[in-house]
Write an enzyme that holds these catalytic residues in place. Structure first.
Site, short mmCIF file in Angstrom:
data_model
loop_
_atom_site.label_atom_id
_atom_site.label_comp_id
_atom_site.label_asym_id
_atom_site.label_seq_id
_atom_site.Cartn_x
_atom_site.Cartn_y
_atom_site.Cartn_z
N GLY A 110 -19.01 71.64 1.69
CA GLY A 110 -20.09 72.41 0.92
C GLY A 110 -19.71 73.15 -0.27
N CYS A 111 -18.71 73.77 -0.34
CA CYS A 111 -18.34 74.42 -1.53
C CYS A 111 -18.00 73.80 -2.64
CB CYS A 111 -17.03 75.41 -1.00
SG CYS A 111 -17.45 76.60 0.47
N THR A 112 -17.38 72.38 -2.13
CA THR A 112 -17.13 71.59 -3.33
C THR A 112 -18.41 71.15 -3.95
OG1 THR A 112 -14.93 70.84 -2.11
CG2 THR A 112 -15.88 69.35 -3.80
N ALA A 115 -19.89 73.68 -6.13
CA ALA A 115 -18.95 73.91 -7.37
C ALA A 115 -19.19 72.90 -8.41
CB ALA A 115 -17.75 74.07 -7.12
#
Length: 216
Positions: A110-112, A115
């Site tokens: 999710g963070c990728t 970003a």
């Protein structure tokens, strides 16, 4: 003289439940193994090849919230190291809108995704005159590798010990095991105009921040 204890039939039934009563949830039972199909639901977690849930960095994550940033307030100032190891202060961006987004960790699904969504819309943020800052507990070196791998054009800051996260009062998820995913939009005066929290739809953060930036 002997004493006796008198209990109503309702009380006795509550003390000695019948075998036909519904089973109670036992918190001591192990968490069911998550299959690959569950991966998209837990965007801040990493999964091993055995499909079991692995939280190496977050299993001891506990945030003692000492304050809480609200809309219409000026958040606590900070100075943190960026992906190049240089100190960056929030006050540096005063005079222009700033998007500050807290995320669980580099390289998680999710963070990728989040970003890269900020990266793909970065020109829109620049057009609005806004700066984008991502903050997590990861080291400056981790941020550098993360930014290089995905060609991230914005600043990533290392909040070691989650000091700023605690000062800003960013809530955690999954009973405190997962750092929260929360985005703040500050206007030119440094006043918070938007607080958006959505752990499992990371791309929504970009949509919501652009909407508010267009109205500033």
């Amino acid at each position: 003289m002997a004493s006796s204890l008198s209990l109503s039939s309702h009380t006795v039934a509550s003390l000695f439940p019948s075998h036909t009563s519904k089973p109670q949830l036992s918190l001591s039972k192990s968490i069911p193994i998550l299959t690959k199909s569950s991966q998209s639901q837990f965007h801040g977690l990493k999964f091993t090849h055995s499909s079991s849930l692995s939280i190496p960095r977050f299993s001891t994550f506990k945030t003692s919230i000492s304050a809480k940033v609200n809309k219409g307030t000026v958040p606590p100032a900070f100075t943190l190291k960026d992906q190049d190891g240089k100190n960056v202060s929030l006050s540096k961006f005063k005079g222009k809108p700033v998007v500050v987004y807290f995320y669980p960790a580099d390289e998680t699904p999710g963070c990728t995704k989040q970003a890269c969504a900020f990266r793909d819309s970065y020109e829109k943020f620049k057009k609005a005159g806004a700066e984008v800052i991502g903050i997590s507990v990861d080291s400056a070196e981790s941020h550098k590798n993360f930014a290089k791998k995905y060609r991230l054009p914005f600043t990533l800051l290392s909040d070691e010990g989650n000091k700023v996260r605690k000062e800003w009062g960013v809530p955690s998820d999954l009973f405190g095991t997962l750092p929260g995913r929360q985005t703040y939009v500050l206007d030119k005066k440094g006043v918070v105009q938007l607080i958006y929290n959505n752990q499992f739809q990371p791309e929504k953060h970009i949509d919501e921040t652009l909407k508010i930036l267009q109205s500033l």
